[in-house]
Design an enzyme around this catalytic site. Structure first.
Site, PDB file in Angstrom:
ATOM      1  N   CYS A   1     -17.356  -4.012 -18.737  1.00 54.29           N
ATOM      2  CA  CYS A   1     -17.704  -3.673 -17.357  1.00 54.29           C
ATOM      3  C   CYS A   1     -18.913  -4.473 -16.891  1.00 54.29           C
ATOM      4  O   CYS A   1     -19.945  -4.515 -17.573  1.00 54.29           O
ATOM      5  CB  CYS A   1     -18.001  -2.181 -17.251  1.00 54.29           C
ATOM      6  SG  CYS A   1     -18.487  -1.669 -15.575  1.00 54.29           S
TER       7      CYS A   1
ATOM      8  N   CYS B   1     -12.552   0.498 -15.675  1.00 55.47           N
ATOM      9  CA  CYS B   1     -13.067   1.868 -15.576  1.00 55.47           C
ATOM     10  C   CYS B   1     -11.897   2.838 -15.408  1.00 55.47           C
ATOM     11  O   CYS B   1     -11.799   3.583 -14.438  1.00 55.47           O
ATOM     12  CB  CYS B   1     -14.049   1.979 -14.414  1.00 55.47           C
ATOM     13  SG  CYS B   1     -15.058   3.477 -14.441  1.00 55.47           S
TER      14      CYS B   1
ATOM     15  N   TYR C   1      -6.791   6.403   4.142  1.00 59.62           N
ATOM     16  CA  TYR C   1      -6.870   5.358   3.133  1.00 59.62           C
ATOM     17  C   TYR C   1      -6.050   4.128   3.522  1.00 59.62           C
ATOM     18  O   TYR C   1      -6.540   3.002   3.467  1.00 59.62           O
ATOM     19  CB  TYR C   1      -6.387   5.865   1.765  1.00 59.62           C
ATOM     20  CG  TYR C   1      -6.093   4.704   0.852  1.00 59.62           C
ATOM     21  CD1 TYR C   1      -7.131   4.016   0.219  1.00 59.62           C
ATOM     22  CD2 TYR C   1      -4.788   4.224   0.681  1.00 59.62           C
ATOM     23  CE1 TYR C   1      -6.879   2.910  -0.566  1.00 59.62           C
ATOM     24  CE2 TYR C   1      -4.531   3.119  -0.108  1.00 59.62           C
ATOM     25  CZ  TYR C   1      -5.578   2.462  -0.725  1.00 59.62           C
ATOM     26  OH  TYR C   1      -5.336   1.343  -1.483  1.00 59.62           O
TER      27      TYR C   1
ATOM     28  N   ASP D   1      -9.575   4.764  -2.842  1.00 56.38           N
ATOM     29  CA  ASP D   1      -8.436   5.250  -3.597  1.00 56.38           C
ATOM     30  C   ASP D   1      -8.956   5.894  -4.880  1.00 56.38           C
ATOM     31  O   ASP D   1     -10.170   5.969  -5.118  1.00 56.38           O
ATOM     32  CB  ASP D   1      -7.428   4.130  -3.876  1.00 56.38           C
ATOM     33  CG  ASP D   1      -7.806   3.271  -5.074  1.00 56.38           C
ATOM     34  OD1 ASP D   1      -9.016   3.145  -5.370  1.00 56.38           O
ATOM     35  OD2 ASP D   1      -6.895   2.714  -5.708  1.00 56.38           O
TER      36      ASP D   1
ATOM     37  N   CYS E   1     -24.746   1.783 -15.193  1.00 60.75           N
ATOM     38  CA  CYS E   1     -23.836   2.889 -14.910  1.00 60.75           C
ATOM     39  C   CYS E   1     -24.501   4.220 -15.243  1.00 60.75           C
ATOM     40  O   CYS E   1     -24.901   4.463 -16.388  1.00 60.75           O
ATOM     41  CB  CYS E   1     -22.563   2.725 -15.727  1.00 60.75           C
ATOM     42  SG  CYS E   1     -21.429   4.121 -15.620  1.00 60.75           S
TER      43      CYS E   1
ATOM     44  N   GLU F   1       0.822  -1.210   0.000  1.00 62.25           N
ATOM     45  CA  GLU F   1       0.000   0.000   0.000  1.00 62.25           C
ATOM     46  C   GLU F   1       0.854   1.257   0.000  1.00 62.25           C
ATOM     47  O   GLU F   1       0.510   2.247  -0.657  1.00 62.25           O
ATOM     48  CB  GLU F   1      -0.956  -0.014   1.195  1.00 62.25           C
ATOM     49  CG  GLU F   1      -2.079  -1.022   1.081  1.00 62.25           C
ATOM     50  CD  GLU F   1      -2.950  -0.776  -0.137  1.00 62.25           C
ATOM     51  OE1 GLU F   1      -3.067   0.376  -0.583  1.00 62.25           O
ATOM     52  OE2 GLU F   1      -3.516  -1.752  -0.669  1.00 62.25           O
TER      53      GLU F   1
ATOM     54  N   CYS G   1     -16.008   0.122 -21.341  1.00 60.72           N
ATOM     55  CA  CYS G   1     -17.388  -0.109 -20.903  1.00 60.72           C
ATOM     56  C   CYS G   1     -17.961  -1.452 -21.363  1.00 60.72           C
ATOM     57  O   CYS G   1     -18.716  -2.083 -20.609  1.00 60.72           O
ATOM     58  CB  CYS G   1     -18.274   1.045 -21.361  1.00 60.72           C
ATOM     59  SG  CYS G   1     -17.815   2.646 -20.637  1.00 60.72           S
TER      60      CYS G   1
END
Length: 319
Positions: A230, A220, A147, A165, A236, A64, A227
Site C-alpha cells: 500500500c 486494501c 454514486y 463506492d 494509515c 458502472e 498492507c
C-alpha cells in the site's frame, strides 16, 4: 510523505457537520494522500476497456451499471458484447427492454438491465442520444443514483465529485478513521470526509477518484489487505492502531444457494433462452418447491422483468 497523526492511534476524527470547515479539521493535509495513491495508480491500474478513451461516456455508464455488486471478471465478456450490439444509447433505446434483460445474462441483479435501458431511453429523448455532462442531469436520469452520477461525471468527463463506492469507503475508513470497515450504508460523515479529501482541481480530483477506488479493489481489500504493497501504509490510521478488529454491526454476508434470488435466476434463464412465450409448465420444472417458485415468479413480474400472458405463459418485457 507526512504521516497522519492523532492524539492516540486510530482516533482520527471525521469532518464536522455541514457548515463547518471539514478540510481544516482533518489532522493532516489531504494532498499528502493524493500524490502517493495517484502515482501508485499510474503504475498499477488494470487495463480495463471502459478506461480507454474510445469507450466514451456511454461505455463508462454501462460499466458502472454492470459493476455494481459484480466482479470485473464476470462483467468483461458481457460488457464487450453489450457495446458491440449497442454502441450508443439510442441503439439500446430502440430495442425492447426484455432484450436488455436477455443480454444481461447471468450478471445478477437484472433490474439493473431495465434501469440501464430506461436511462438509454431518457438520454435519447432528452439529450439527443449523448450522455449528459451535467451532474444534475445525470442524477435526473432513471436508474441513476448518487454514486453512478458522480462516477460518470468523474470518469467520463473528468469532473470534480466525491465518488464513494464500497472500495473507496473501505480505504477511507482504514486510512483516515482507523476502522477496519465502513458502516453498512453510506453515512453523512463519510460524505463529509470524502468532500474534505477531494483535491481542489478537476483533473487531480478525477484521478484521485479512480486511484482510491483501484487501491481498495486491489490492495486494501475486505478480507486480505496487502498492507506491504500500500502506498499510504506508513500513514494509515488503522495500521498504526494495530489493525483493531471490526466493532460495529455484523457485516452482511452474501448468500445465494436456496434463496429467492437463485430461483429468480433459474426462471429468468429459461425466459432468456426462449424465442417465444414460455408456458407455466416449463417454469415449474426449474424448481421443486411450489410456494417459493411462485413467490419468485411474482417478484419478477412485479419488478417488470417478466410479462404474464393470457393462457398462463410468460415472456421478457416488450414495453
Amino acid at each position: 510523505m507526512t504521516a497522519i497523526t492523532a492524539s492516540s492511534p486510530g482516533s482520527v476524527p471525521v469532518p464536522p457537520a455541514a457548515g463547518g470547515s471539514a478540510a481544516a479539521d482533518l489532522p493532516f493535509a489531504p494532498d499528502t494522500l493524493h500524490a502517493p495513491v495517484i502515482d501508485w495508480f499510474e503504475d498499477n491500474a488494470r487495463d480495463l476497456p471502459w478506461r480507454h478513451p474510445e469507450a466514451g461516456p456511454w461505455g463508462v455508464m454501462v460499466s458502472e451499471f454492470m459493476l455494481q455488486q459484480t466482479p470485473v471478471a464476470r462483467v468483461l465478456p458481457v460488457y464487450e458484447q453489450w457495446l458491440a450490439r449497442w454502441p450508443r444509447p439510442a441503439d439500446l433505446a430502440a430495442e425492447a427492454p426484455g432484450e436488455a434483460v436477455r443480454a444481461w445474462g447471468r450478471l445478477g441483479y437484472p433490474r439493473r438491465a431495465l434501469r440501464l435501458h430506461g436511462a438509454a431511453v431518457a438520454i435519447t429523448e432528452r439529450h439527443g442520444g449523448d450522455v449528459p455532462r451535467d451532474h444534475a442531469q445525470l442524477l435526473a436520469l432513471p436508474g441513476i443514483g448518487e454514486y453512478t452520477a458522480a462516477a460518470v461525471a468523474s470518469f467520463a468527463y473528468g469532473q470534480r465529485h466525491p465518488v464513494l463506492d464500497t472500495n473507496v469507503r473501505r480505504v477511507f475508513a482504514r486510512a483516515v478513521t482507523g476502522t477496519e470497515y465502513p458502516p453498512n450504508a453510506t453515512t453523512a460523515a463519510e460524505r463529509r470526509l470524502a468532500r474534505a479529501l477531494l483535491p481542489g482541481d478537476e483533473p487531480t480530483a478525477a484521478a484521485w477518484a479512480a486511484a482510491s477506488m483501484e487501491l481498495g479493489a486491489l490492495v486494501c481489500t475486505a478480507k486480505s489487505p496487502a498492507c506491504p504493497r500500500c502506498p499510504i501504509a506508513a500513514s494509515c490510521a488503522w495500521r498504526l492502531a494495530g489493525k483493531p478488529e471490526h466493532q460495529g454491526p455484523p457485516r452482511r454476508g452474501q448468500t445465494y444457494a436456496g434463496t429467492d434470488r437463485q430461483v429468480r435466476g433459474k426462471l429468468l434463464a429459461v425466459l432468456r433462452e426462449a424465442v417465444g412465450p414460455v408456458p407455466q409448465a416449463a417454469l415449474d420444472a426449474v424448481w421443486d418447491e411450489p410456494v417459493q417458485r411462485a413467490r419468485a415468479l411474482d417478484g419478477l413480474v412485479a419488478d417488470g422483468l417478466v410479462e404474464p400472458l393470457d393462457g398462463g405463459a410468460y415472456r421478457l418485457p416488450l414495453t
